[in-house]
Scaffold this motif. Structure first.
Motif, PDB file in Angstrom:
ATOM      1  N   GLN A 173       7.367  -6.935   0.315  1.00 50.66           N
ATOM      2  CA  GLN A 173       6.367  -5.939   0.372  1.00 50.66           C
ATOM      3  C   GLN A 173       6.280  -4.915   0.789  1.00 50.66           C
ATOM      4  O   GLN A 173       6.184  -3.300   0.741  1.00 50.66           O
ATOM      5  N   LYS A 174       7.962  -4.764   2.045  1.00 51.04           N
ATOM      6  CA  LYS A 174       8.358  -3.163   1.917  1.00 51.04           C
ATOM      7  C   LYS A 174       8.090  -2.296   0.737  1.00 51.04           C
ATOM      8  O   LYS A 174       7.698  -1.255   1.372  1.00 51.04           O
ATOM      9  N   ILE A 175       8.759  -2.876   0.154  1.00 52.52           N
ATOM     10  CA  ILE A 175       9.284  -1.749  -1.013  1.00 52.52           C
ATOM     11  C   ILE A 175       8.514  -1.486  -1.698  1.00 52.52           C
ATOM     12  O   ILE A 175       7.850  -0.144  -1.780  1.00 52.52           O
ATOM     13  N   ALA A 176       7.815  -2.479  -1.909  1.00 53.74           N
ATOM     14  CA  ALA A 176       5.532  -1.796  -3.152  1.00 53.74           C
ATOM     15  C   ALA A 176       5.568  -0.884  -1.655  1.00 53.74           C
ATOM     16  O   ALA A 176       5.137   0.252  -2.096  1.00 53.74           O
ATOM     17  N   LEU A 177       5.187  -1.530  -0.558  1.00 56.28           N
ATOM     18  CA  LEU A 177       4.510  -0.496   0.120  1.00 56.28           C
ATOM     19  C   LEU A 177       5.136   0.885   0.396  1.00 56.28           C
ATOM     20  O   LEU A 177       4.574   1.968   0.747  1.00 56.28           O
ATOM     21  N   GLU A 178       6.599   1.396   0.665  1.00 55.22           N
ATOM     22  CA  GLU A 178       7.027   1.999   0.507  1.00 55.22           C
ATOM     23  C   GLU A 178       7.400   3.463  -0.395  1.00 55.22           C
ATOM     24  O   GLU A 178       7.271   4.716  -0.187  1.00 55.22           O
ATOM     25  N   LYS A 179       7.212   2.461  -1.293  1.00 56.28           N
ATOM     26  CA  LYS A 179       6.991   3.547  -3.276  1.00 56.28           C
ATOM     27  C   LYS A 179       5.326   4.515  -3.191  1.00 56.28           C
ATOM     28  O   LYS A 179       5.456   4.969  -4.169  1.00 56.28           O
ATOM     29  N   SER A 180       4.672   3.379  -2.536  1.00 59.33           N
ATOM     30  CA  SER A 180       3.019   3.664  -2.816  1.00 59.33           C
ATOM     31  C   SER A 180       3.097   4.785  -1.732  1.00 59.33           C
ATOM     32  O   SER A 180       1.813   5.560  -1.758  1.00 59.33           O
ATOM     33  N   ILE A 181       3.523   5.328  -0.651  1.00 60.18           N
ATOM     34  CA  ILE A 181       3.474   6.097   0.240  1.00 60.18           C
ATOM     35  C   ILE A 181       4.117   7.657  -0.219  1.00 60.18           C
ATOM     36  O   ILE A 181       4.627   7.971  -0.946  1.00 60.18           O
ATOM     37  N   LYS A 182       2.795   9.036   0.041  1.00 62.83           N
ATOM     38  CA  LYS A 182       2.788  10.103  -0.179  1.00 62.83           C
ATOM     39  C   LYS A 182       3.818  10.746   0.629  1.00 62.83           C
ATOM     40  O   LYS A 182       2.808  11.280   1.758  1.00 62.83           O
ATOM     41  N   PHE A 183       4.583  10.507   0.917  1.00 65.09           N
ATOM     42  CA  PHE A 183       6.189  11.415   1.415  1.00 65.09           C
ATOM     43  C   PHE A 183       6.155  12.642   1.198  1.00 65.09           C
ATOM     44  O   PHE A 183       5.925  13.122  -0.117  1.00 65.09           O
ATOM     45  N   LYS A 184       5.624  13.668   2.099  1.00 65.61           N
ATOM     46  CA  LYS A 184       5.766  14.750   2.118  1.00 65.61           C
ATOM     47  C   LYS A 184       7.117  15.188   0.774  1.00 65.61           C
ATOM     48  O   LYS A 184       8.261  14.956   1.602  1.00 65.61           O
TER      49      LYS A 184
END
Length: 111
Positions: free
Chosen positions: A77-88
């Motif tokens: 879940q952490k990996i999937a969530l990290e991939k979905s975050i739009k980092f600057k």
């Protein structure tokens, strides 16, 4: 391994997103919560060990700690969530200035 200061991690992550986008802020909060749950699983595993013994009448079974399976699910879940975050995007460093000799660009050596 040293424990992560989750409040500091949250602050660092919030600096890397658009804080006006409430969905992105929620994703960061959810990610921090998953880190908290992962740390709780670590505490239970440290206390009980990675395997547990189940007794059913005269039978005894040794199996992996249920928190081990939960850690794997949390990690996914952490990996999937990290991939979905739009980092600057960080701005790349500027290239070094070209060296000149007598007003003309100096040629580099091939050796």
């Amino acid at each position: 391994m040293d424990k992560i200061n989750l409040e500091e991690l949250k602050n660092q992550l919030l600096l890397r997103i658009d804080n006006d986008d409430l969905l992105e802020v929620k994703k960061i909060n959810d990610l921090i919560r998953l880190h908290e749950l992962d740390a709780e699983c670590d505490t239970v595993i440290d206390r009980d060990g990675v395997s547990i013994t189940i007794e059913n009448g005269k039978q005894k079974f040794i199996k992996s700690h249920p928190s081990m399976n939960e850690k794997m699910k949390i990690n996914a879940q952490k990996i999937a969530l990290e991939k979905s975050i739009k980092f600057k995007l960080k701005t790349p460093p500027a290239p070094p200035p070209a060296t000149t000799v007598g007003g003309q660009q100096k040629r580099g050596s091939l050796i």
